[in-house]
Design a protein around this motif. Structure first.
Motif, mmCIF file in Angstrom:
data_model
loop_
_atom_site.group_PDB
_atom_site.id
_atom_site.type_symbol
_atom_site.label_atom_id
_atom_site.label_comp_id
_atom_site.label_asym_id
_atom_site.label_seq_id
_atom_site.Cartn_x
_atom_site.Cartn_y
_atom_site.Cartn_z
ATOM 1 N N LEU A 190 -6.950 -4.183 -10.235
ATOM 2 C CA LEU A 190 -5.611 -3.630 -10.462
ATOM 3 C C LEU A 190 -5.179 -2.735 -9.306
ATOM 4 C CD1 LEU A 190 -5.665 -2.793 -14.274
ATOM 5 C CD2 LEU A 190 -4.285 -4.524 -13.117
ATOM 6 N N GLU A 191 -6.097 -1.915 -8.818
ATOM 7 C CA GLU A 191 -5.775 -1.043 -7.687
ATOM 8 C C GLU A 191 -5.457 -1.856 -6.436
ATOM 9 O OE1 GLU A 191 -9.031 1.700 -7.384
ATOM 10 O OE2 GLU A 191 -8.332 2.866 -9.106
ATOM 11 N N ALA A 192 -6.195 -2.935 -6.204
ATOM 12 C CA ALA A 192 -5.935 -3.795 -5.047
ATOM 13 C C ALA A 192 -4.570 -4.463 -5.164
ATOM 14 C CB ALA A 192 -7.036 -4.846 -4.913
ATOM 15 N N ARG A 193 -4.240 -4.908 -6.357
ATOM 16 C CA ARG A 193 -2.924 -5.532 -6.566
ATOM 17 C C ARG A 193 -1.806 -4.525 -6.367
ATOM 18 N NH1 ARG A 193 -3.971 -9.457 -11.828
ATOM 19 N NH2 ARG A 193 -5.087 -11.055 -10.661
ATOM 20 N N LEU A 194 -1.989 -3.326 -6.878
ATOM 21 C CA LEU A 194 -0.985 -2.279 -6.698
ATOM 22 C C LEU A 194 -0.807 -1.963 -5.216
ATOM 23 C CD1 LEU A 194 0.948 -0.134 -7.766
ATOM 24 C CD2 LEU A 194 -1.023 1.366 -8.072
ATOM 25 N N ASP A 195 -1.911 -1.886 -4.494
ATOM 26 C CA ASP A 195 -1.840 -1.606 -3.065
ATOM 27 C C ASP A 195 -1.092 -2.714 -2.331
ATOM 28 O OD1 ASP A 195 -2.488 0.016 -0.763
ATOM 29 O OD2 ASP A 195 -3.935 -1.556 -0.228
#
Length: 92
Positions: free
Chosen positions: A9-14
């Motif tokens: 999720l953090e990678a997608r948000l980034d």
């Protein structure tokens, strides 16, 4: 949520944050400035406190996260504009 799911999720948000920054940076300056002004107006939580978030209250977590996200996007736009400016200066 597992660490793997959180990392994804953090990678997608980034990735979304970086894409938004590139799109804003690619705008014509006349169209870009109102967006940057809008981001700047929202990068600080206005809750009537002198130091927003100093005394956590119920519900300020999401609001603080939103303002931090706007701040990060604006910073990435500035970084991208700086990169483009350096590249253009190198081509001159």
């Amino acid at each position: 949520m597992t660490d793997t799911k959180t990392a994804i999720l953090e990678a997608r948000l980034d990735a979304q944050r970086r894409l938004l920054a590139r799109l804003v940076a690619a705008l014509d300056p006349a169209a870009r400035q109102p967006v940057l002004d809008w981001l700047e107006q929202r990068d600080t939580l206005h809750d009537g406190q002198e130091d927003p978030g100093a005394v956590p209250t119920e519900g300020t977590g999401p609001a603080l996260a939103i303002s931090q996200e706007f701040r990060l996007i604006a910073r990435l736009v500035g970084d991208r504009l700086h990169e483009v400016g350096q590249a253009e200066a190198g081509q001159a």
